[in-house]
Design an enzyme around this catalytic site. Structure first.
Site, PDB file in Angstrom:
ATOM      1  N   ASP A  72       0.781  -1.252  -0.115  1.00  0.00           N
ATOM      2  CA  ASP A  72       0.052  -0.032  -0.124  1.00  0.00           C
ATOM      3  C   ASP A  72       0.830   1.249  -0.038  1.00  0.00           C
ATOM      4  O   ASP A  72       1.398   1.557   1.150  1.00  0.00           O
ATOM      5  CB  ASP A  72      -0.944   0.008   1.102  1.00  0.00           C
ATOM      6  CG  ASP A  72      -2.091   1.064   1.234  1.00  0.00           C
ATOM      7  OD1 ASP A  72      -2.021   1.821   0.221  1.00  0.00           O
ATOM      8  OD2 ASP A  72      -2.886   1.088   2.067  1.00  0.00           O
ATOM      9  N   ASP A 119      -2.054   5.954  -5.345  1.00  0.00           N
ATOM     10  CA  ASP A 119      -2.380   4.724  -4.324  1.00  0.00           C
ATOM     11  C   ASP A 119      -2.461   3.513  -4.617  1.00  0.00           C
ATOM     12  O   ASP A 119      -3.536   2.992  -5.331  1.00  0.00           O
ATOM     13  CB  ASP A 119      -3.604   5.234  -3.466  1.00  0.00           C
ATOM     14  CG  ASP A 119      -3.832   4.399  -2.371  1.00  0.00           C
ATOM     15  OD1 ASP A 119      -2.867   3.599  -1.682  1.00  0.00           O
ATOM     16  OD2 ASP A 119      -4.795   4.827  -1.402  1.00  0.00           O
TER      17      ASP A 119
END
Length: 431
Positions: free
Chosen positions: A77, A285
């Site tokens: 992430d 992201d």
């Protein structure tokens, strides 16, 4: 109501050994193969996610943690800082979904007086447990979920590099295990914060190519010149002063405009830029599936996309329906058929680079949703205002078959469209 079950996609990163590499300060990049795998609906648990739409797709990396090493699978992430693992309460547990700290000789709790316990990069600063004098962390997310536990250090091994001691959250509460064997034990934080895995490993450059199907993709940790990639760079954006709603450790870039089918949308520059509070930044992201736009920009995109597709793609015209609560630009397509191949591409314009979303990345089939003999397909751009988040977020679905490089040395993000199997072949991966 929770969003309907979705097709679960898990991208598994398998290490390709490179003799003599170091994890902390590699002299040669660590090269991984990235494979796409489709998982039946319901096979993965819903993780403690930072956004409510981050429940059905994960990018996962397999690492060895502890001494002797325990194999764990963690969500990769770039939008989070602190890595965390779900820790078994005792140490006798054998589930692949948790880390057993008592079974490791190198596990250590972080005391309250440690500099790591005074980090201000995390959304919620660590706290001190008065009884144990151990540092505690609590991560809360926009969907109301959370993870709680102790800050600790442990030895992480990536590929065949030497072990790296890094801080992480040893969480007592997180998400349930999966019965299908595709299990994540935690999250690998890859943003620019002091406690991220990137920062602790002294990785100043990393990149990846995410495949759109079961072809080989690539993850590259470290510096490597790639002459076959025509990368265009856009600088990381950082305001001169701290702002309350600006995530300063995210990979933020400047969004300058949006085109639909080659037509620029009439969006004022002020709508695309962060305001005086910092709200409105644009983040790249890997922990988010789709792309989200703030309300005014989303409305402009929705209006133009519906206008250009009206002759070839019937709109759903159901004001009460929104996939995952944020996707309401939806269409009807006969069951068993795919949407028309020629749809207007959506291009995101940045300072020095652009990203074009076209073809099958534009629409997503909503699992189990039907209208008579038609299936429901939705545009893969959502409305940030209803999530709610105060930012533009570029998810990994729109990063497919795009080489994405995070260059911290020069403060920039590089983009280049390329088929991931071609990139793998050029890098010499035997897949």
């Amino acid at each position: 109501m929770p969003p309907p079950p979705a097709l679960l996609v898990c991208l598994l990163l398998l290490a390709v050994p490179r003799p003599g590499e170091a994890a902390a300060t590699p002299t040669r990049p660590l090269l991984f193969s990235l494979r796409a795998r489709q998982v039946p609906a319901g096979a993965l648990p819903r993780p403690a996610s930072k956004l409510r739409f981050h429940h059905n797709v994960s990018l996962t990396v397999s690492l060895a943690v502890g001494t002797p090493p325990q194999n764990v699978t963690m969500v990769l992430d770039t939008g989070s800082e602190l890595s965390w693992l779900l820790c078994a309460p005792g140490g006798g547990g054998r589930g692949a979904s948790s880390f057993r700290p008592r079974a490791s000789r190198t596990f250590a709790s972080v005391p309250c007086g440690s500099p790591q316990c005074r980090s201000r990069d995390l959304p919620s600063p660590p706290a001190c447990d008065g009884a144990s004098r151990q540092c505690r962390v609590s991560l809360s997310y926009a969907d109301g979920s959370s993870s709680d536990g102790a800050l600790a250090t442990e030895v992480f091994t990536v590929g065949q590099g030497p072990p790296l001691r890094a801080a992480f959250g040893c969480m007592a509460t997180a998400f349930d295990t999966s019965p299908d064997g595709v299990v994540t034990a935690g999250l690998l934080g890859m943003n620019r914060g002091a406690l991220s895995f990137v920062s602790q490993a002294s990785t100043r450059r990393f990149s990846y190519c995410i495949s759109d199907r079961d072809d080989a993709g690539v993850l590259l940790l470290g510096h490597s010149d790639l002459p076959f990639l025509p990368l265009n760079y856009t600088p990381l954006y950082q305001p001169s002063l701290p702002l309350p709603y600006f995530d300063r450790v995210a990979y933020s870039v400047q969004l300058l405009g949006i085109r639909v089918g080659g037509k620029p949308l009439p969006i004022p520059a002020s709508v695309l830029a962060p305001d005086h509070t910092g709200a409105g930044q644009t983040m790249v992201d890997s922990g988010t599936q789709f792309t989200f736009l703030l309300g005014d920009a989303y409305s402009a995109l929705k209006s133009e996309f519906l206008k250009q597709t009206k002759p070839v793609l019937p709109a759903l015209n159901d004001p009460s329906f929104a996939f995952q609560e944020a996707f309401d630009t939806c269409f009807r397509v006969p069951q068993g058929r795919a949407p028309p191949a020629r749809l207007p591409a959506v291009t995101l314009l940045f300072n020095g680079a652009e990203m074009t979303v076209a073809g099958d990345r534009l629409l997503y089939k909503v699992p189990g949703e039907r209208r008579g003999g038609d299936g429901v397909w939705c545009l893969t751009f959502g409305n940030s205002d209803v999530v709610p988040i105060t930012a533009y977020v570029i998810g990994h679905h729109h990063q497919m078959n795009v080489w994405v490089e995070y260059d911290l040395e020069r403060g920039r993000v590089g983009l280049a469209p390329i088929r991931c199997d071609v990139a793998s072949e050029r890098l010499g991966l035997m897949l």
